[in-house]
Scaffold this motif. Structure first.
Motif, mmCIF file in Angstrom:
data_model
loop_
_atom_site.group_PDB
_atom_site.id
_atom_site.type_symbol
_atom_site.label_atom_id
_atom_site.label_comp_id
_atom_site.label_asym_id
_atom_site.label_seq_id
_atom_site.Cartn_x
_atom_site.Cartn_y
_atom_site.Cartn_z
ATOM 1 N N LEU A 107 -50.636 21.080 -47.797
ATOM 2 C CA LEU A 107 -50.381 21.023 -49.154
ATOM 3 C C LEU A 107 -48.994 20.285 -49.349
ATOM 4 C CD1 LEU A 107 -53.997 21.910 -50.515
ATOM 5 C CD2 LEU A 107 -53.627 19.149 -49.563
ATOM 6 N N ARG A 108 -48.374 21.846 -49.402
ATOM 7 C CA ARG A 108 -46.794 21.741 -50.230
ATOM 8 C C ARG A 108 -46.366 20.930 -49.284
ATOM 9 N NH1 ARG A 108 -43.278 23.954 -46.677
ATOM 10 N NH2 ARG A 108 -41.467 23.964 -47.210
ATOM 11 N N LEU A 109 -46.204 20.207 -48.264
ATOM 12 C CA LEU A 109 -45.842 19.074 -47.321
ATOM 13 C C LEU A 109 -46.074 17.587 -47.848
ATOM 14 C CD1 LEU A 109 -45.097 21.024 -43.920
ATOM 15 C CD2 LEU A 109 -43.100 19.779 -45.393
ATOM 16 N N LEU A 111 -47.841 16.715 -49.925
ATOM 17 C CA LEU A 111 -47.949 16.827 -51.248
ATOM 18 C C LEU A 111 -46.260 16.049 -52.193
ATOM 19 C CD1 LEU A 111 -50.296 18.466 -53.344
ATOM 20 C CD2 LEU A 111 -50.437 16.041 -52.775
ATOM 21 N N GLY A 112 -45.497 16.217 -50.682
ATOM 22 C CA GLY A 112 -44.057 17.175 -51.641
ATOM 23 C C GLY A 112 -43.691 17.319 -52.554
ATOM 24 N N MET A 113 -44.324 18.546 -52.841
ATOM 25 C CA MET A 113 -43.737 19.916 -53.648
ATOM 26 C C MET A 113 -41.844 20.170 -53.657
ATOM 27 S SD MET A 113 -47.600 21.759 -53.735
ATOM 28 C CE MET A 113 -48.558 21.655 -53.720
ATOM 29 N N ASP A 114 -41.501 20.108 -52.905
ATOM 30 C CA ASP A 114 -40.505 20.931 -52.500
ATOM 31 C C ASP A 114 -39.054 19.848 -53.517
ATOM 32 O OD1 ASP A 114 -41.666 23.001 -51.153
ATOM 33 O OD2 ASP A 114 -40.295 22.148 -49.569
ATOM 34 N N ALA A 115 -39.437 18.455 -53.006
ATOM 35 C CA ALA A 115 -38.758 18.037 -54.019
ATOM 36 C C ALA A 115 -38.663 17.763 -55.291
ATOM 37 C CB ALA A 115 -39.141 16.526 -54.104
ATOM 38 N N HIS A 116 -39.885 18.054 -55.882
ATOM 39 C CA HIS A 116 -40.084 17.745 -57.513
ATOM 40 C C HIS A 116 -39.529 19.771 -57.901
ATOM 41 C CE1 HIS A 116 -42.620 14.531 -57.103
ATOM 42 N NE2 HIS A 116 -43.396 15.237 -56.652
ATOM 43 N N ALA A 128 -46.007 8.863 -55.416
ATOM 44 C CA ALA A 128 -47.322 8.958 -54.864
ATOM 45 C C ALA A 128 -47.260 9.848 -53.930
ATOM 46 C CB ALA A 128 -48.134 7.899 -55.382
ATOM 47 N N PRO A 129 -47.471 10.142 -53.791
ATOM 48 C CA PRO A 129 -48.165 10.985 -52.415
ATOM 49 C C PRO A 129 -48.815 10.512 -51.554
ATOM 50 C CG PRO A 129 -48.877 12.392 -53.451
ATOM 51 C CD PRO A 129 -48.733 11.251 -54.837
ATOM 52 N N PRO A 130 -48.663 10.425 -50.244
ATOM 53 C CA PRO A 130 -50.326 10.126 -49.337
ATOM 54 C C PRO A 130 -51.293 10.809 -49.546
ATOM 55 C CG PRO A 130 -49.053 11.251 -47.726
ATOM 56 C CD PRO A 130 -47.971 11.847 -48.860
ATOM 57 N N LEU A 131 -52.377 10.081 -48.828
ATOM 58 C CA LEU A 131 -53.839 10.251 -49.358
ATOM 59 C C LEU A 131 -54.986 11.505 -47.647
ATOM 60 C CD1 LEU A 131 -55.711 7.803 -51.052
ATOM 61 C CD2 LEU A 131 -54.829 9.923 -52.707
ATOM 62 N N SER A 132 -54.994 12.817 -47.721
ATOM 63 C CA SER A 132 -55.365 13.415 -46.929
ATOM 64 C C SER A 132 -56.036 12.037 -46.100
ATOM 65 C CB SER A 132 -55.912 14.279 -47.269
ATOM 66 O OG SER A 132 -57.007 14.150 -48.044
ATOM 67 N N PHE A 133 -57.108 11.435 -46.667
ATOM 68 C CA PHE A 133 -57.811 10.149 -45.280
ATOM 69 C C PHE A 133 -56.748 9.599 -44.761
ATOM 70 C CE2 PHE A 133 -60.062 9.555 -49.581
ATOM 71 C CZ PHE A 133 -60.867 10.887 -49.369
ATOM 72 N N ASP A 134 -55.818 9.103 -44.354
ATOM 73 C CA ASP A 134 -54.209 8.310 -43.888
ATOM 74 C C ASP A 134 -53.703 9.080 -43.031
ATOM 75 O OD1 ASP A 134 -56.000 6.124 -44.669
ATOM 76 O OD2 ASP A 134 -54.675 6.452 -46.978
ATOM 77 N N THR A 135 -53.723 10.695 -43.408
ATOM 78 C CA THR A 135 -53.181 11.931 -42.784
ATOM 79 C C THR A 135 -54.026 12.343 -41.357
ATOM 80 O OG1 THR A 135 -51.893 11.723 -44.805
ATOM 81 C CG2 THR A 135 -51.195 14.057 -43.668
ATOM 82 N N ASP A 244 -39.489 15.915 -38.837
ATOM 83 C CA ASP A 244 -39.202 16.317 -40.252
ATOM 84 C C ASP A 244 -39.249 17.359 -40.343
ATOM 85 O OD1 ASP A 244 -38.913 14.543 -42.772
ATOM 86 O OD2 ASP A 244 -40.677 16.202 -43.067
ATOM 87 N N HIS A 245 -40.211 18.215 -40.638
ATOM 88 C CA HIS A 245 -39.571 19.667 -40.880
ATOM 89 C C HIS A 245 -40.971 21.051 -39.819
ATOM 90 C CE1 HIS A 245 -40.218 23.411 -43.735
ATOM 91 N NE2 HIS A 245 -39.670 22.945 -44.777
ATOM 92 N N ALA A 246 -40.066 22.207 -40.300
ATOM 93 C CA ALA A 246 -40.725 23.308 -39.490
ATOM 94 C C ALA A 246 -40.572 24.096 -39.770
ATOM 95 C CB ALA A 246 -40.051 23.374 -38.201
ATOM 96 N N THR A 247 -42.396 24.826 -40.493
ATOM 97 C CA THR A 247 -42.820 25.882 -41.041
ATOM 98 C C THR A 247 -43.263 26.736 -40.557
ATOM 99 O OG1 THR A 247 -43.523 24.283 -43.420
ATOM 100 C CG2 THR A 247 -44.116 26.758 -43.244
#
Length: 310
Positions: A107-109, A111-116, A128-135, A244-247
């Motif tokens: 959810l952090r990734l 919703l783009g929380m790091d940028a905010h 606006a972030p994407p929706l989970s329905f499309d992910t 793009d990213h690895a956690t």
């Protein structure tokens, strides 16, 4: 009859586990002597952490089972002296901790929380972030932890695919298996979560070939085992922007060496192996239930298959 339970783990763990173990084993209706210094030939059950000093199980001639304190058993399952039933740790707290870490970081990734959180004061960028329905989220590994995470993500609306070495059937999850299934699972992964056990067959599951199958811009989360990823291949994929990213929560060497590139890579988040911790109040219940089962002649819970390695 009193059973003798040897607690074989680091000394600091004994202070944490002594009271909960006594309480839960008594509540299970078993009279037990629990200590850290029982002679090997008098031990009935071994509560075991693989970083303990016990390495040779040959002297434990009357023991009925080794009850692992950790979910992972790779550090003990191939011990040639181990001829006892080995039970891995499965408990609600381990599962809940993993579900919270996986869903939280996705959810952090997502919703783009790091940028905010890291934005300069006055920054106003209302995207606006994407929706989970499309992910699309792929989980590699559908054991106890993987299945729970897959189900939680599906409940949040994500399109969830799970892959495992043997075919599984989980409501609401697209379940795949086999080599072709792995390739298909990765090819449709906006996010990939690794929750496989560490075995020779799973080492470097993510490598140059399999990383290249993933969509450009995919994200990876590894709370499973460090050796599941070929580190150099992942760094190359991150450098080139394909991933793009690895956690990452687990690593081949822990603590992660200070000079490792993961610490400074702008596309990597390091967490210090905290995704799912064994908590004494909960894991003691699992241990007590297996001791009760052993004394009642019932099958142990969460038995490890030595051939499979988990």
């Amino acid at each position: 009859m009193t059973v003798n339970v040897l607690f074989a783990a680091k000394p600091a763990r004994w202070a944490e586990y002594e009271a909960p173990l006594r309480t839960e084993i008594e509540a299970a209706g078993v009279a037990a002597h629990i200590a850290t210094d029982i002679p090997a030939d008098q031990v009935d059950y071994i509560v075991y952490a693989p970083n303990s000093e016990v390495r040779d199980f040959t002297p434990f001639t009357r023991a009925k089972a080794v009850l692992n304190l950790w979910a992972g058993v790779e550090a003990i399952v191939n011990n040639p002296t181990l001829r006892l039933p080995l039970c891995r740790m499965v408990d609600p707290a381990l599962t809940q901790g993993m579900v919270e870490w996986v869903t939280g970081h996705i959810l952090r990734l997502h919703l783009g929380m790091d940028a905010h959180i890291g934005a300069a004061p006055g920054t106003w960028n209302p995207v606006a972030p994407p929706l989970s329905f499309d992910t699309r989220v792929t989980l590699l590994g559908l054991g106890e932890l993987g299945a729970a995470c897959a189900t939680a993500l599906a409940h949040l609306g994500f399109q969830v695919t799970g892959w495992s070495r043997s075919q599984k059937d989980i409501s609401g999850i697209t379940c795949l298996s086999g080599t072709a299934g792995l390739d298909d699972a990765l090819a449709s992964a906006d996010y990939c979560v690794l929750l496989l056990p560490k075995t020779p067959a799973t080492e470097n599951t993510l490598n140059a070939r399999t990383l290249a199958l993933m969509p450009r811009g995919a994200r990876i989360l590894n709370p499973g085992r460090g050796p599941l990823i070929d580190d150099q291949a992942l760094l190359a994929a991150l450098d080139h922007g394909h991933i793009d990213h690895a956690t990452l929560d687990v690593f081949r060497i822990e603590p992660l060496p200070a000079e490792h590139r993961y610490w400074t890579h702008p596309r990597v988040t390091v967490t210090p192996h905290v995704a799912s911790e064994t908590r004494a109040a909960y894991s003691s219940k699992t241990i007590a239930e297996n001791i009760r089962r052993g004394e009642a002649g019932e099958p142990f819970l969460h038995l490890v298959d030595p051939g499979a390695g988990y």
